[in-house]
Design a protein around this motif. Structure first.
Motif, PDB file in Angstrom:
ATOM      1  N   CYS A 279     -13.229  -3.845  -3.787  1.00 31.39           N
ATOM      2  CA  CYS A 279     -13.509  -2.727  -4.768  1.00 31.39           C
ATOM      3  C   CYS A 279     -14.056  -3.619  -6.148  1.00 31.39           C
ATOM      4  N   GLU A 280     -15.160  -3.112  -6.544  1.00 31.01           N
ATOM      5  CA  GLU A 280     -15.760  -3.809  -7.670  1.00 31.01           C
ATOM      6  C   GLU A 280     -14.741  -3.186  -9.095  1.00 31.01           C
ATOM      7  N   LYS A 281     -14.175  -2.222  -9.020  1.00 31.01           N
ATOM      8  CA  LYS A 281     -13.329  -1.834 -10.230  1.00 31.01           C
ATOM      9  C   LYS A 281     -12.025  -2.665 -10.392  1.00 31.01           C
ATOM     10  N   GLY A 286      -6.213  -3.990  -6.351  1.00 24.90           N
ATOM     11  CA  GLY A 286      -5.759  -2.641  -6.013  1.00 24.90           C
ATOM     12  C   GLY A 286      -4.928  -1.795  -6.966  1.00 24.90           C
ATOM     13  N   SER A 287      -4.874  -2.413  -8.078  1.00 28.20           N
ATOM     14  CA  SER A 287      -4.007  -1.658  -9.015  1.00 28.20           C
ATOM     15  C   SER A 287      -4.919  -1.406 -10.365  1.00 28.20           C
ATOM     16  N   LEU A 296       2.166   1.247  -6.643  1.00 26.75           N
ATOM     17  CA  LEU A 296       2.855   2.012  -7.627  1.00 26.75           C
ATOM     18  C   LEU A 296       1.724   2.396  -8.791  1.00 26.75           C
ATOM     19  N   PHE A 297       0.855   1.565  -8.850  1.00 31.36           N
ATOM     20  CA  PHE A 297      -0.118   1.818  -9.692  1.00 31.36           C
ATOM     21  C   PHE A 297      -1.466   1.440  -9.378  1.00 31.36           C
ATOM     22  N   PRO A 298      -1.979   2.361  -8.351  1.00 31.02           N
ATOM     23  CA  PRO A 298      -3.096   2.240  -7.651  1.00 31.02           C
ATOM     24  C   PRO A 298      -4.444   2.567  -8.593  1.00 31.02           C
ATOM     25  N   LYS A 300      -7.821   3.932  -9.495  1.00 32.53           N
ATOM     26  CA  LYS A 300      -8.514   5.282  -9.214  1.00 32.53           C
ATOM     27  C   LYS A 300      -9.666   5.144  -8.401  1.00 32.53           C
ATOM     28  N   LEU A 301     -10.488   4.355  -8.462  1.00 34.09           N
ATOM     29  CA  LEU A 301     -11.475   4.115  -7.450  1.00 34.09           C
ATOM     30  C   LEU A 301     -11.219   3.927  -6.107  1.00 34.09           C
ATOM     31  N   CYS A 302     -10.340   3.029  -5.757  1.00 36.90           N
ATOM     32  CA  CYS A 302     -10.029   2.690  -4.306  1.00 36.90           C
ATOM     33  C   CYS A 302      -8.832   3.102  -3.846  1.00 36.90           C
ATOM     34  N   ASN A 303      -7.990   4.030  -4.684  1.00 35.51           N
ATOM     35  CA  ASN A 303      -6.604   4.725  -4.307  1.00 35.51           C
ATOM     36  C   ASN A 303      -5.938   3.316  -4.040  1.00 35.51           C
ATOM     37  N   GLY A 304      -5.670   2.218  -4.535  1.00 35.30           N
ATOM     38  CA  GLY A 304      -5.076   1.113  -4.330  1.00 35.30           C
ATOM     39  C   GLY A 304      -5.278   0.179  -2.859  1.00 35.30           C
ATOM     40  N   THR A 305      -6.246   0.849  -2.113  1.00 38.50           N
ATOM     41  CA  THR A 305      -6.521  -0.164  -1.016  1.00 38.50           C
ATOM     42  C   THR A 305      -7.113  -1.430  -1.070  1.00 38.50           C
ATOM     43  N   ARG A 306      -7.693  -1.353  -2.299  1.00 37.95           N
ATOM     44  CA  ARG A 306      -8.556  -2.947  -2.623  1.00 37.95           C
ATOM     45  C   ARG A 306      -9.906  -2.811  -2.145  1.00 37.95           C
ATOM     46  N   LEU A 307     -10.382  -1.842  -1.272  1.00 38.29           N
ATOM     47  CA  LEU A 307     -11.751  -2.077  -0.774  1.00 38.29           C
ATOM     48  C   LEU A 307     -12.695  -0.901  -1.283  1.00 38.29           C
TER      49      LEU A 307
END
Length: 831
Positions: A279-281, A286-287, A296-298, A300-307
């Motif tokens: 995830c570029e953001k 993931g946070s 707990l603090f995902p 917003k772009l990847c919703n905490g998935t890191r991808l």
């Protein structure tokens, strides 16, 4: 041979030890911190096992070269016989990286990446329907219809974000007559011999061949089809079309039947949060903010998935890669044992990957980490959980005839969890392996087959095998006698310790400023407490927790019960919000605890300094020594620069620094050793043949203080240094604090990487103590028993007790029963 026969071991503080270690047994070495356990098990037996493996295999010539291997120094011993191949798990492996996860540390994520890329079912990210194959005629028809009367570029993708020089590919297309090559967006003329095409092999490069550039119309169908055919052929089923600086992908293997969108060619890297799938953001963390938990603090772009959320949707048995990584190990095991097992049945390729995944997940369950998810950050794991996770990776492949060297496998565990570890070790031994462990947990010691007690003391007072036993009752007698012999010294804090009296306390003191001392600190107020209520955090079942001021509080409970989560998300941020500060860190990344709990204060709560001490939190660098950690390096250099000999020779403080060109040895550049690089393993260190480990050049070694030069002083133990510098209060006061923590046997110049976990823990606390006033000083220790034997715990406990009487507050995350007698307040966390 049935034993590993060690003769004349002299590494570090070992005193010419002779020992026979039985194979195919659970063997434990225990003793006070610094008694020589790690020196024998890891620095002698394990290191020699690795050295012999490299020496006996042809791999050694590829790993570091025969000439370099000839220089590789072996541990100091006379002989070792019967030594099997070895695998080691040491505390010195350090902490996990900021984007490492449970999945990457265990290797399970790598297996799932391969499985999803090879056997997953692809779905359109817009329509969420399965993608289907696209024929050549369908591709041709779509291009003519969608780009009619438009000038487009036909492109064949050769490499998508890959490392390498690609010389062969470039030469191939030059010979085929192609003229245009695009590398990372820049177009080169292949037929112009004056142009040199240079590619950085270490970077991720994207390379395309431009097949044709033409205006689309029905009368050019033959040329269009030829361009499509060539692009699909060289692009291995994928064609890129560029129009108005936009790229359109046509994949003959996967295209959406509804919207027509094609997916790029998917390989395992698209599922990696440290590669092109990142995830570029959040850059793979993931946070929403660096350092905070992704769940707990995902972001917003990847919703905490890191991808990257723009990747195509890929599912296996109805679940995406991200969904699998959010399951706890219990649910993940059920999914693998049923759905994935059936999906892989009768397919040799699938079954091969499936069996590796199943074995790894099963090992994690066995070591009691059922509460973890694959996407959990490795940096958020407690030291004990991280140790067990690495242990599960090591034992997942059942190897026969090998020796496992394990350092404190029970740190941070309850008695019930220790029993699980023991059972796993016994199963490994049944499979033909041998286990040598360094451990202090009483439950583990009483279950081992053979126990070696080392000591009798630490450092120069240790390095011997005091006793060997196979009888648990005999062990109890040995430990009891050792406790009696190890008299806990009377703890007196150094009088030079800086004390800053809070303003509200100063108003009530009718004394002169010069009369203020430690004895005048106000009595601890046990009635003052911080109440955390309505806690809603992960799987934490305890909803109300009270933390008392001025006492020792112990947080206990099994792994996954929420101790570390409560500490990091609720307690620490709340303390900082009440005025606490950490002098070690200028800026702290603290979460908003108000989202997860309510906080109320009862009584007069005062928080000035917060010392958060956990094993591994201090950098284990060979360039950083104990002396530099204690801040005595600068005073020592100042002292030597003022010596008459230094004045005559024109030597300044810089001449006594191994980090300065004026003082360091030119051969080793101030390291004291030469590193021999290896291709597939850590570098091998050989003592510098010029300075012989002194780190300084010959001129800087000439001035002497009380008959010794600076290199000699760095070889002194802290106890010895305290005697030499008794009249230099600035140095003596700092060294004295470390001696109070039982570190008097440690050398001033000892590298941080050579310290055990328990030594690091106590040194960390010493460093925090030198800055903090005891009034309003809150110390938080996670697993303070790491590396500590019974008598060591008594020393630490007595020191904490004295400090609380002077106003300090201690909060320990600890499961060892030996700390119970020092605890004023115990909070049980339950699953």
């Amino acid at each position: 041979m049935k034993t590993i026969s060690v003769r004349g071991a002299q590494e570090h503080n070992l005193k010419n030890i002779d020992v026979d270690i039985p194979k195919n047994s659970l063997v434990v070495f225990t003793g006070v911190s610094g008694s020589g356990k790690s020196s024998l098990v890891f620095d002698t037996v394990y290191v020699e096992a690795f050295r012999r493996f490299a020496d006996s295999s042809q791999a050694s010539y590829y790993v570091m070269g025969s000439s370099q291997f000839a220089k590789m120094s072996r541990p100091r011993f006379r002989s070792i016989l019967g030594l099997p191949p070895a695998l080691g798990l040491s505390q010195r492996q350090g902490v996990a990286g900021k984007i490492s996860t449970v999945g990457t540390i265990s290797g399970i994520s790598d297996l799932f990446r391969v499985y999803f890329a090879a056997f997953g079912e692809f779905f359109c990210r817009k329509c969420d329907i399965p993608l289907k194959a696209l024929s050549f005629n369908e591709v041709s028809k779509k291009i003519i219809e969608e780009f009619n009367s438009k000038k487009i570029m036909f492109i064949a993708p050769i490499a998508e974000k890959r490392k390498g020089l690609f010389k062969h590919e470039i030469e191939k297309f030059r010979e085929l007559g192609f003229s245009k090559l695009r590398i990372n967006g820049e177009i080169f003329d292949l037929q112009d011999e004056s142009i040199k095409i240079n590619i950085d092999a270490k970077k991720l490069n994207t390379i395309d061949i431009i097949i044709d550039f033409l205006l689309i119309s029905n009368d050019k169908k033959q040329r269009i089809d030829r361009a499509i055919f060539q692009a699909l052929d060289y692009g291995k089923g994928i064609l890129k079309v560029e129009y108005a600086n936009k790229i359109f992908i046509f994949n003959t293997k996967s295209s959406c039947p509804q919207c027509g969108e094609s997916s790029p060619k998917i390989d395992p890297r698209y599922f990696s949060h440290s590669s092109i799938g990142q995830c570029e953001k959040c850059e793979g963390e993931g946070s929403e903010q660096s350092g905070l938990p992704a769940d707990l603090f995902p972001c917003k772009l990847c919703n905490g998935t890191r991808l990257n959320p723009l990747r195509p949707i890929v599912r296996v048995c109805g679940k995406t890669y991200e969904e699998i990584h959010s399951l706890t190990m219990n649910y993940l095991y059920e999914f693998i044992d049923s759905d994935l097992k059936n999906y892989s049945f009768n397919d040799k390729s699938k079954e091969k990957v499936f069996s590796e995944v199943f074995r790894s997940i099963n090992s994690i369950k066995k070591v009691g980490l059922n509460h973890l998810i694959l996407n959990r950050s490795g940096a958020s794991l407690s030291p004990g959980d991280l140790q067990r996770l690495r242990l599960s990776s090591m034992i997942s492949n059942k190897l026969s005839g090998v020796m496992y060297a394990v350092d404190e496998p029970c740190q941070g565990l309850t008695t019930n969890e220790v029993k699980k570890i023991i059972q796993i070790f016994k199963e490994i031994i049944k499979d033909g392996a041998s286990i040598i462990a360094v451990e202090h947990h009483p439950s583990f010691l009483f279950e081992c087959e053979i126990l070696f007690l080392m000591g009798p003391g630490a450092g120069v007072h240790g390095g011997q095998i005091v006793a060997k036993t196979t009888d648990p009752e005999h062990l109890k007698d040995l430990l009891a006698k050792q406790q009696l012999q190890k008299v806990v010294p009377k703890i007196e804090l150094p009088p030079s310790m800086p004390v800053r009296i809070p303003k509200q306390v100063k108003k009530n003191l009718k004394v002169k400023k010069s009369d203020i001392s430690l004895e005048m600190s106000p009595k601890k107020q046990e009635s003052a407490l911080i109440i955390f209520s309505d806690i809603c955090l992960r799987n934490l079942k305890t909803k109300n927790i009270s933390i008392k001021q001025g006492v020792i509080t112990v947080l206990r409970g099994e792994s996954g019960s929420g101790k570390s989560t409560f500490l990091d998300i609720c307690l620490l941020p709340a303390l900082y919000s009440m005025g606490g500060r950490n002098l070690e860190t200028d800026s702290l990344n603290l979460p908003k605890f108000e989202k997860f709990c309510k906080v109320n204060k009862v009584g007069d709560i005062f928080i000035n300094i917060i010392g958060y001490v956990k094993p591994g939190s201090m950098t284990r660098s060979s360039r950083r020594s104990v002396a530099s950690a204690l801040d005595v390096i600068v005073p020592l250099r100042e002292l030597f620069a003022k010596l008459p000999a230094s004045q005559v020779m024109g030597l300044t403080e810089s001449h006594f620094s191994w980090n300065s060109k004026l003082g360091r040895c030119d051969k080793c550049e101030g390291r004291g050793y030469i590193e021999l690089p290896q291709r597939y393993a850590q570098p091998v260190r050989v003592e510098c043949e010029i300075c012989l480990g002194a780190k300084l050049n010959s001129r800087s070694l000439l001035p002497r203080f009380k008959g010794v030069n600076l290199a000699d002083i760095m070889n002194l133990t802290l106890d010895q240094a305290l005697e030499i510098f008794e009249n230099h209060k600035h140095i003596a006061s700092k060294v004295a604090r470390a001696c109070q923590f039982g570190l008097g046997y440690v050398q001033l110049g000892q590298g941080m990487e050579s310290l055990s976990g328990g030594e690091l823990q106590r040194l960390n606390l010493t460093i925090e103590l030198k800055r903090a006033t005891l009034d309003g000083a809150w110390f938080i220790l996670t697993h303070p028993s790491t590396g500590l034997h019974g008598p060591d715990i008594d020393i630490l406990g007595e020191l904490m007790r004295v400090m609380t009487e002077r106003g300090a507050t201690f909060i320990l995350v600890e499961n060892r029963d030996e700390f119970t007698k020092f605890a004023d307040n115990i909070i049980e966390f339950k699953i």
